[in-house]
Enzyme design. Structure first.
Site, PDB file in Angstrom:
ATOM      1  N   ARG A  99      39.288 -38.455  -3.449  1.00 31.42           N
ATOM      2  CA  ARG A  99      40.461 -39.190  -3.965  1.00 31.42           C
ATOM      3  C   ARG A  99      40.912 -38.726  -5.347  1.00 31.42           C
ATOM      4  O   ARG A  99      42.072 -38.917  -5.706  1.00 31.42           O
ATOM      5  CB  ARG A  99      40.167 -40.703  -3.969  1.00 31.42           C
ATOM      6  CG  ARG A  99      40.160 -41.273  -2.564  1.00 31.42           C
ATOM      7  CD  ARG A  99      39.880 -42.754  -2.514  1.00 31.42           C
ATOM      8  NE  ARG A  99      40.104 -43.242  -1.160  1.00 31.42           N
ATOM      9  CZ  ARG A  99      39.657 -44.402  -0.692  1.00 31.42           C
ATOM     10  NH1 ARG A  99      38.969 -45.209  -1.481  1.00 31.42           N
ATOM     11  NH2 ARG A  99      39.912 -44.764   0.542  1.00 31.42           N
TER      12      ARG A  99
ATOM     13  N   GLN B 119      27.511 -50.101   0.405  1.00 32.10           N
ATOM     14  CA  GLN B 119      27.166 -49.702   1.770  1.00 32.10           C
ATOM     15  C   GLN B 119      25.682 -49.359   1.865  1.00 32.10           C
ATOM     16  O   GLN B 119      25.002 -49.757   2.816  1.00 32.10           O
ATOM     17  CB  GLN B 119      28.025 -48.507   2.208  1.00 32.10           C
ATOM     18  CG  GLN B 119      29.496 -48.876   2.348  1.00 32.10           C
ATOM     19  CD  GLN B 119      30.374 -47.677   2.637  1.00 32.10           C
ATOM     20  OE1 GLN B 119      29.916 -46.537   2.676  1.00 32.10           O
ATOM     21  NE2 GLN B 119      31.661 -47.934   2.833  1.00 32.10           N
TER      22      GLN B 119
ATOM     23  N   ARG C   5      31.243 -57.384   7.992  1.00 31.35           N
ATOM     24  CA  ARG C   5      29.968 -58.112   7.876  1.00 31.35           C
ATOM     25  C   ARG C   5      29.935 -59.344   8.776  1.00 31.35           C
ATOM     26  O   ARG C   5      28.884 -59.700   9.319  1.00 31.35           O
ATOM     27  CB  ARG C   5      29.726 -58.477   6.409  1.00 31.35           C
ATOM     28  CG  ARG C   5      29.324 -57.253   5.566  1.00 31.35           C
ATOM     29  CD  ARG C   5      29.520 -57.532   4.090  1.00 31.35           C
ATOM     30  NE  ARG C   5      29.025 -56.460   3.228  1.00 31.35           N
ATOM     31  CZ  ARG C   5      29.653 -55.304   2.973  1.00 31.35           C
ATOM     32  NH1 ARG C   5      30.822 -55.041   3.565  1.00 31.35           N
ATOM     33  NH2 ARG C   5      29.126 -54.411   2.167  1.00 31.35           N
TER      34      ARG C   5
ATOM     35  N   SER D 114      26.457 -48.240  -4.646  1.00 26.31           N
ATOM     36  CA  SER D 114      27.084 -48.306  -3.321  1.00 26.31           C
ATOM     37  C   SER D 114      26.668 -49.573  -2.581  1.00 26.31           C
ATOM     38  O   SER D 114      25.489 -49.771  -2.279  1.00 26.31           O
ATOM     39  CB  SER D 114      26.687 -47.083  -2.491  1.00 26.31           C
ATOM     40  OG  SER D 114      27.012 -47.310  -1.129  1.00 26.31           O
TER      41      SER D 114
ATOM     42  N   ASP E  29      37.910 -48.853  -4.915  1.00 29.68           N
ATOM     43  CA  ASP E  29      38.935 -48.445  -3.945  1.00 29.68           C
ATOM     44  C   ASP E  29      40.345 -48.499  -4.524  1.00 29.68           C
ATOM     45  O   ASP E  29      41.310 -48.131  -3.835  1.00 29.68           O
ATOM     46  CB  ASP E  29      38.873 -49.347  -2.704  1.00 29.68           C
ATOM     47  CG  ASP E  29      37.606 -49.096  -1.892  1.00 29.68           C
ATOM     48  OD1 ASP E  29      37.051 -47.983  -1.971  1.00 29.68           O
ATOM     49  OD2 ASP E  29      37.173 -50.023  -1.175  1.00 29.68           O
TER      50      ASP E  29
ATOM     51  N   SER F  56      35.736 -55.657   3.982  1.00 27.74           N
ATOM     52  CA  SER F  56      34.272 -55.700   3.829  1.00 27.74           C
ATOM     53  C   SER F  56      33.698 -56.943   4.500  1.00 27.74           C
ATOM     54  O   SER F  56      32.678 -56.876   5.203  1.00 27.74           O
ATOM     55  CB  SER F  56      33.903 -55.723   2.343  1.00 27.74           C
ATOM     56  OG  SER F  56      34.278 -54.523   1.730  1.00 27.74           O
TER      57      SER F  56
END
Ligand code: S3P
Length: 447
Positions: free
Chosen positions: A357, A176, A33, A174, A326, A29
């Site tokens: 998943r 994102q 960025r 989220s 995750d 992540s």
């Protein structure tokens, strides 16, 4: 880039004790960025410890396509000559993000408030994933998006020529989506406000402040309220990327379930928006010590000492999900090696990751002789006790790096070997996984 190499079958066989030092790669992540914010700063950002996984390499290529100069100087050592907020050049071709949801969603945000058109695509996994969660808030800035049915890639975005600032409450937890809105807000005049009910990873907020943006976070009744003042001049930074707690979870969980193991994992980020897996493992009875806690690259980090442990199933608090989103696949493997049931609720976001998943773990664990229950939002694993998973199956990885690594970890402690149908996606986030795990004593073989 889209399309992996040929499928690579890989098999994990029951391992002797894992021992030694596991240096896991830089945080994915933060790596994305660092490249994106670096490209939006004026001048040269220097990065060390960058993850050189395919996902991040695809973000580096994308930033070049938008006009930034991105250079590798040595392993993990990169520089980015940024073009400034609003300074992107229109890409000449379609941008291919391969497997990376983070790359495509953040960069859609970054270009959304500049007058230009860009087209995005990805691999078979990324082309199935929903982009509406990002293009809906971007539309409020004035951005137009033309994608396939269901908001799927390939998709063309027409950036807003006269963007307006936005106030937006994210309907899904989220980082994102949050980050895409903040990135779009950078080139909008006035103040963009983003509200999230459940806190998600906060790397964008921390890094934006580091790059000199005016950003304030307040706790309100609605959740975290983030106010960003648009059109700053971002200052280039020196970014030291800490080691990825999500990647570290694989050797950590392997050591916990392989009898006699004792490993050392240095310098792992313990950011409170990322450390849910470690809290959960400790609650299950894991013997993990967090040594030498310190700050590196603006993030709290610690060295982890991890020993084989007999663990007990628990109810994972649903409120913890965003901080370990995750890590549920590898937690399901630990749960199968624990005693009693592990109940994971509030995890429907797992259904829209690189693969579904919940389904991938449920089917694979069942094939390995583990009893599971699932519904839309839940996975329950009935633990068989330490080292008691039968194994003896080939599990489908569905172009998902974390599913691939989870079943290889499972095979390190199962009675019969466990194979995965394709190890190639592992290179998206953890290119040195095989060497690192075999260096600790694991047996991994390619077909
Ligand atoms: C990420 C956010 C999470 C996570 C992904 C990386 C990020 O996705 O699953 O691996 O860097 O912002 P969501 O925003 O979809 O939860």
């Amino acid at each position: 880039m889209s399309g992996h190499g040929p499928a690579q079958v890989m098999t994990a066989t029951k391992s002797g004790p894992l021992a030694g030092r596991a240096e896991v790669p830089g945080d994915k992540s933060i790596s994305h960025r660092a490249l994106i914010f670096g490209a939006m700063a004026v001048g040269e950002t220097r990065i060390t410890g960058l993850l050189e996984g395919q996902d991040v390499l695809d973000t580096a290529s994308a930033m070049r396509a938008f006009g930034a100069e991105v250079t590798q100087h040595g392993p993990g050592a990169w520089s980015v000559h940024g073009v400034g907020v609003g300074g992107f050049r229109e890409p000449e071709n379609v941008i291919d993000f391969g497997n990376s949801g983070t790359g495509v969603r953040l960069i859609m945000g970054a270009m959304a408030t500049t007058a230009m058109t860009a087209t995005f695509t990805g691999d078979a996994s990324l082309r199935k994933r929903p982009m509406g969660r990002v293009t809906d808030p971007l539309a409020l800035f004035g951005t137009q998006a033309y994608g396939r049915r269901g908001g799927r890639l390939p998709m063309t975005l027409v950036g807003a020529a006269n963007p307006v600032p936005v106030r937006y409450a994210t309907p899904v937890p989220s980082a994102q989506v949050k980050s895409a809105v903040l990135l779009a807000g950078l080139n909008a005049p006035g103040q963009t406000v983003l509200i999230e009910r459940e806190a998600t990873r906060d790397h964008s907020e921390r890094m934006l402040v580091g790059f000199g943006a005016e950003l304030v976070v307040e706790q309100t009744d609605e959740g975290n309220m983030i106010t960003l003042t648009g059109q700053p001049e971002l200052r280039p930074q020196v970014v030291a990327v800490p080691r990825d707690p999500s990647s570290a979870a694989f050797p950590v969980c392997a050591a916990l379930i392989v009898e006699g193991s004792d490993i050392f994992v240095p310098g792992v980020s313990q950011n409170l928006t990322r450390n849910g897996i470690y809290l959960t493992l400790v609650e299950m009875g894991a013997d993990i010590t967090f040594e030498n806690p310190r700050e590196e690259g603006g993030e709290p980090v610690a060295d982890l000492r991890v020993k084989f442990s007999e663990m007990t199933g628990i109810e994972v608090p649903p409120a913890r999900a965003p901080s370990m989103i995750d890590e549920y696949p590898v937690l399901a493997v630990v749960a199968a090696n624990a005693t009693g049931r592990t109940v994971m609720r509030g995890i429907k976001e797992l259904r829209v990751k690189e693969s579904d998943r919940i389904d991938a773990m449920a089917r694979g664990l069942e094939a390995c002789g583990v009893t599971v229950e699932e519904d839309e939002d839940t996975l329950i694993v009935h633990g068989r006790g330490p080292g008691s998973v039968p194994g003896g199956a080939t599990c489908a990885t569905h172009l998902d790096h974390r599913i691939a690594m989870s079943f290889l970890v499972a095979g390190m402690a199962s009675a019969a070997p466990i194979s995965i149908d394709d190890a190639s996606p592992i290179a998206t986030s953890f290119p040195l996984f095989e060497g690192l795990m075999t260096g600790l004593g694991a047996t991994l073989t390619k077909a």
